[in-house]
Design a protein around this motif. Structure first.
Motif, PDB file in Angstrom:
ATOM      1  N   GLY A 140      34.672  33.325  55.610  1.00  0.00           N
ATOM      2  CA  GLY A 140      35.377  34.297  56.430  1.00  0.00           C
ATOM      3  C   GLY A 140      35.453  33.874  57.889  1.00  0.00           C
ATOM      4  O   GLY A 140      35.203  32.718  58.247  1.00  0.00           O
ATOM      5  N   GLU A 141      35.783  34.837  58.755  1.00  0.00           N
ATOM      6  CA  GLU A 141      35.970  34.542  60.173  1.00  0.00           C
ATOM      7  C   GLU A 141      34.704  34.018  60.832  1.00  0.00           C
ATOM      8  O   GLU A 141      34.756  33.241  61.776  1.00  0.00           O
ATOM      9  CB  GLU A 141      36.465  35.790  60.905  1.00  0.00           C
ATOM     10  N   SER A 142      33.556  34.476  60.364  1.00  0.00           N
ATOM     11  CA  SER A 142      32.287  34.009  60.928  1.00  0.00           C
ATOM     12  C   SER A 142      31.645  32.918  60.086  1.00  0.00           C
ATOM     13  O   SER A 142      30.496  32.544  60.315  1.00  0.00           O
ATOM     14  CB  SER A 142      31.304  35.188  61.066  1.00  0.00           C
ATOM     15  N   GLY A 143      32.374  32.387  59.106  1.00  0.00           N
ATOM     16  CA  GLY A 143      31.836  31.388  58.204  1.00  0.00           C
ATOM     17  C   GLY A 143      31.887  29.981  58.762  1.00  0.00           C
ATOM     18  O   GLY A 143      32.427  29.721  59.837  1.00  0.00           O
ATOM     19  N   GLU A 144      31.358  29.051  57.989  1.00  0.00           N
ATOM     20  CA  GLU A 144      31.201  27.679  58.458  1.00  0.00           C
ATOM     21  C   GLU A 144      32.529  26.945  58.621  1.00  0.00           C
ATOM     22  O   GLU A 144      32.704  26.182  59.573  1.00  0.00           O
ATOM     23  CB  GLU A 144      30.281  26.916  57.503  1.00  0.00           C
ATOM     24  N   VAL A 145      33.457  27.155  57.705  1.00  0.00           N
ATOM     25  CA  VAL A 145      34.753  26.483  57.831  1.00  0.00           C
ATOM     26  C   VAL A 145      35.448  26.919  59.112  1.00  0.00           C
ATOM     27  O   VAL A 145      35.994  26.097  59.866  1.00  0.00           O
ATOM     28  CB  VAL A 145      35.635  26.769  56.602  1.00  0.00           C
ATOM     29  N   SER A 146      35.430  28.220  59.391  1.00  0.00           N
ATOM     30  CA  SER A 146      36.049  28.721  60.624  1.00  0.00           C
ATOM     31  C   SER A 146      35.306  28.213  61.852  1.00  0.00           C
ATOM     32  O   SER A 146      35.925  27.876  62.874  1.00  0.00           O
ATOM     33  CB  SER A 146      36.060  30.251  60.623  1.00  0.00           C
ATOM     34  N   GLU A 147      33.983  28.147  61.757  1.00  0.00           N
ATOM     35  CA  GLU A 147      33.174  27.707  62.890  1.00  0.00           C
ATOM     36  C   GLU A 147      33.486  26.268  63.275  1.00  0.00           C
ATOM     37  O   GLU A 147      33.479  25.923  64.471  1.00  0.00           O
ATOM     38  CB  GLU A 147      31.691  27.846  62.553  1.00  0.00           C
ATOM     39  N   VAL A 148      33.762  25.407  62.293  1.00  0.00           N
ATOM     40  CA  VAL A 148      34.079  24.014  62.599  1.00  0.00           C
ATOM     41  C   VAL A 148      35.264  23.923  63.560  1.00  0.00           C
ATOM     42  O   VAL A 148      35.275  23.097  64.483  1.00  0.00           O
ATOM     43  CB  VAL A 148      34.370  23.225  61.300  1.00  0.00           C
ATOM     44  N   GLY A 149      36.252  24.793  63.369  1.00  0.00           N
ATOM     45  CA  GLY A 149      37.429  24.770  64.232  1.00  0.00           C
ATOM     46  C   GLY A 149      37.148  25.187  65.660  1.00  0.00           C
ATOM     47  O   GLY A 149      37.956  24.917  66.555  1.00  0.00           O
ATOM     48  N   ARG A 150      36.012  25.847  65.887  1.00  0.00           N
ATOM     49  CA  ARG A 150      35.673  26.301  67.240  1.00  0.00           C
ATOM     50  C   ARG A 150      34.691  25.365  67.946  1.00  0.00           C
ATOM     51  O   ARG A 150      34.385  25.564  69.116  1.00  0.00           O
ATOM     52  CB  ARG A 150      35.075  27.711  67.184  1.00  0.00           C
ATOM     53  N   LEU A 151      34.193  24.357  67.248  1.00  0.00           N
ATOM     54  CA  LEU A 151      33.208  23.451  67.825  1.00  0.00           C
ATOM     55  C   LEU A 151      33.886  22.315  68.595  1.00  0.00           C
ATOM     56  O   LEU A 151      35.067  22.008  68.357  1.00  0.00           O
ATOM     57  CB  LEU A 151      32.329  22.864  66.717  1.00  0.00           C
ATOM     58  N   PRO A 152      33.166  21.680  69.524  1.00  0.00           N
ATOM     59  CA  PRO A 152      33.730  20.506  70.209  1.00  0.00           C
ATOM     60  C   PRO A 152      34.103  19.412  69.204  1.00  0.00           C
ATOM     61  O   PRO A 152      33.461  19.277  68.161  1.00  0.00           O
ATOM     62  CB  PRO A 152      32.579  20.053  71.122  1.00  0.00           C
ATOM     63  N   ALA A 169      29.581  25.297  47.010  1.00  0.00           N
ATOM     64  CA  ALA A 169      29.925  26.606  47.556  1.00  0.00           C
ATOM     65  C   ALA A 169      29.151  27.666  46.785  1.00  0.00           C
ATOM     66  O   ALA A 169      28.913  27.518  45.582  1.00  0.00           O
ATOM     67  CB  ALA A 169      31.426  26.850  47.433  1.00  0.00           C
ATOM     68  N   LEU A 170      28.771  28.730  47.465  1.00  0.00           N
ATOM     69  CA  LEU A 170      28.024  29.793  46.801  1.00  0.00           C
ATOM     70  C   LEU A 170      28.921  30.695  45.973  1.00  0.00           C
ATOM     71  O   LEU A 170      28.454  31.326  45.019  1.00  0.00           O
ATOM     72  CB  LEU A 170      27.270  30.640  47.834  1.00  0.00           C
ATOM     73  N   THR A 171      30.195  30.775  46.347  1.00  0.00           N
ATOM     74  CA  THR A 171      31.130  31.674  45.670  1.00  0.00           C
ATOM     75  C   THR A 171      32.478  30.993  45.485  1.00  0.00           C
ATOM     76  O   THR A 171      32.767  29.973  46.121  1.00  0.00           O
ATOM     77  CB  THR A 171      31.348  32.973  46.488  1.00  0.00           C
ATOM     78  N   ARG A 172      33.306  31.594  44.646  1.00  0.00           N
ATOM     79  CA  ARG A 172      34.663  31.069  44.458  1.00  0.00           C
ATOM     80  C   ARG A 172      35.482  31.181  45.733  1.00  0.00           C
ATOM     81  O   ARG A 172      36.321  30.321  46.018  1.00  0.00           O
ATOM     82  CB  ARG A 172      35.347  31.815  43.312  1.00  0.00           C
ATOM     83  N   ALA A 173      35.257  32.252  46.517  1.00  0.00           N
ATOM     84  CA  ALA A 173      35.982  32.408  47.778  1.00  0.00           C
ATOM     85  C   ALA A 173      35.651  31.261  48.740  1.00  0.00           C
ATOM     86  O   ALA A 173      36.534  30.744  49.433  1.00  0.00           O
ATOM     87  CB  ALA A 173      35.635  33.752  48.415  1.00  0.00           C
ATOM     88  N   MET A 174      34.396  30.849  48.775  1.00  0.00           N
ATOM     89  CA  MET A 174      34.016  29.706  49.608  1.00  0.00           C
ATOM     90  C   MET A 174      34.696  28.429  49.123  1.00  0.00           C
ATOM     91  O   MET A 174      35.138  27.598  49.918  1.00  0.00           O
ATOM     92  CB  MET A 174      32.504  29.520  49.588  1.00  0.00           C
ATOM     93  N   LYS A 175      34.774  28.275  47.814  1.00  0.00           N
ATOM     94  CA  LYS A 175      35.450  27.094  47.277  1.00  0.00           C
ATOM     95  C   LYS A 175      36.912  27.072  47.699  1.00  0.00           C
ATOM     96  O   LYS A 175      37.447  26.017  48.083  1.00  0.00           O
ATOM     97  CB  LYS A 175      35.344  27.067  45.748  1.00  0.00           C
ATOM     98  N   GLU A 176      37.582  28.215  47.650  1.00  0.00           N
ATOM     99  CA  GLU A 176      38.978  28.281  48.068  1.00  0.00           C
ATOM    100  C   GLU A 176      39.127  27.905  49.539  1.00  0.00           C
ATOM    101  O   GLU A 176      40.081  27.219  49.921  1.00  0.00           O
ATOM    102  CB  GLU A 176      39.518  29.690  47.816  1.00  0.00           C
ATOM    103  N   GLU A 177      38.190  28.333  50.384  1.00  0.00           N
ATOM    104  CA  GLU A 177      38.233  27.959  51.794  1.00  0.00           C
ATOM    105  C   GLU A 177      38.107  26.447  51.964  1.00  0.00           C
ATOM    106  O   GLU A 177      38.793  25.845  52.797  1.00  0.00           O
ATOM    107  CB  GLU A 177      37.120  28.657  52.573  1.00  0.00           C
TER     108      GLU A 177
END
Length: 407
Positions: A140-152, A169-177
């Motif tokens: 989600g918005e606070s998840g790791e994939v999103s966080e990568v886009g905000r890092l240097p 991934a822990l869930t199917r939703a994480m896999k989709e991300e």
């Protein structure tokens, strides 16, 4: 899934584990939290299966630089205060050099999360060729994939991360991300969190009563929440619902285990709301080390989150065999089914939450059926032993697919 399949998987994994060596990379696992519990649970089970395990972490808690715990060699990189970028650089240097210099001490590198641990593993992989697995723990918005886009250096990070050999991934939703991030789906395995299963379940009245005596808790109905007191957990809804339950159910208690933490804390606001609502039977228990014991002592576990990766407390609640009320969100639906092993309600729906709690209070047979079904699902799918077996399958596959240059 049949009852024999987990046992067969575990036995096959034990045979696979012979001679295997795994180095796990993580940032902070000494300060508690879900990643810490999952890391140590997995390492312990791997060691018991015969895997040689090493853990390399940052030393935020002033622990020994070198330690042996439950069969795992723990190495800690130095830190200086809480200087994020400086400590990240120190970890990169110390852990990276160890991986390069000690290539013959591991076959697979396992990075917990997409942050510094994964970058260390990827950079070392370029030098050593050691296959790397990255485990993702939030979405989600606070998840790791999103966080990568905000890092240097986000673009460089993305390109580097996509070269990892395997993802969990822990869930199917994480896999989709991760697929949207650019990771080929065949490189991603879905492995939920696992927990240690207590010998006796909470739905056994004798077990529950004994746990309450050990903890000094009242014998009336107890509803339990465990986790961070943070904004995404929907705890304002829980407190407002509890105000109605407390007025109806004499002797019922709500226990809130956990603290606000460093990010998105709403602990002060929740305490103020509880005071405004004049709640007399709510306890803010803070961080406790024996969450499992509290689960055994409780009648109902409640998780009102608006978003989750996969709640460790929820997995532990299922293993404890307690009746569960949880928000109807994708992460919870990965392991819960409404009316089968839990009661689900729309997030932030106070009326629905009150109704679910009332149903369990007035229908003990329903509570018992749901609790027993949750425990049975945990035994089949969510034990620490089954989790470790699934990771062993991934490690073995990685070694087969990419033979080591130095073996």
């Amino acid at each position: 899934m049949t009852a024999s399949r987990p046992a067969s998987r575990v036995e096959a994994a034990r045979l696979t584990a012979a001679g295997l060596r795994v180095c796990m990379l993580a940032t902070d696992v000494d300060g508690g939290g879900g990643v810490a519990r999952q890391s140590y649970a997995l390492l312990r089970r791997l060691s018991e299966a015969g895997v040689q395990t090493t853990l390399y972490v940052r030393n935020y808690s002033g622990k020994p630089r070198l330690e042996l715990r439950n069969g795992t060699t723990i190495r800690r990189a130095p830190v200086i205060g809480r200087f994020r970028f400086l400590n990240a650089a120190l970890y990169l240097v110390y852990a990276g050099l160890w991986l390069v210099r000690n290539r013959r001490q591991y076959d697979v590198v396992h990075a917990q999360q997409m942050s510094g641990a994964a970058i260390v593993g990827l950079l070392a992989r370029r030098v050593t060729g050691a296959p790397l697995l990255i485990r993702v723990t939030s979405s989600g918005e606070s998840g790791e994939v999103s966080e990568v886009g905000r890092l240097p250096l986000a673009r460089i990070r993305r390109r580097l991360l996509r070269t990892a050999d395997r993802w969990v991934a822990l869930t199917r939703a994480m896999k989709e991300e991760l697929v949207e991030f650019g990771v080929p789906p065949q490189r991603i395995a879905v492995i939920p969190n696992g927990s240690e299963l207590p010998e006796g379940p909470s739905h056994d009245a004798a077990v529950r009563s004994a746990a309450r005596d050990r903890l000094g808790l009242p014998q009336g109905r107890i509803v339990l929440y465990a986790g961070r007191l943070s904004s995404e957990k929907g705890l304002e809804c829980l407190l407002r619902a509890w105000a109605r339950i407390e007025a109806e159910e004499e002797g019922a208690w709500l226990l809130l285990l956990g603290a606000g933490g460093a990010y998105r804390s709403v602990e002060a606001e929740l305490r103020a709301l509880a005071a405004d609502l004049r709640l007399a039977r709510v306890r803010f228990c803070g961080h406790v080390s024996n969450v499992g014991e509290h689960l055994l002592a409780s009648d109902v576990f409640v998780l009102p989150s608006r978003t989750e990766g996969m709640s460790n407390a929820l997995v532990e609640a299922m293993g404890a065999g307690i009746a569960i009320v949880a928000s109807d969100i994708p992460a919870n639906r990965e392991i819960l089914a409404n009316e089968e092993n839990a009661l689900l309600f729309p997030p932030d729906d106070e009326d629905a939450l009150v109704l679910a709690l009332r149903r369990l209070f007035v229908d003990p047979a329903l509570a018992l059926r749901l609790a027993a079904a949750a425990r049975a699902h945990a035994e089949r799918e969510l034990s620490a032993t089954v989790m470790a077996a699934r990771y062993l399958e991934q490690y073995a596959s990685m070694v087969r697919e990419k033979p080591m240059r130095d073996r």
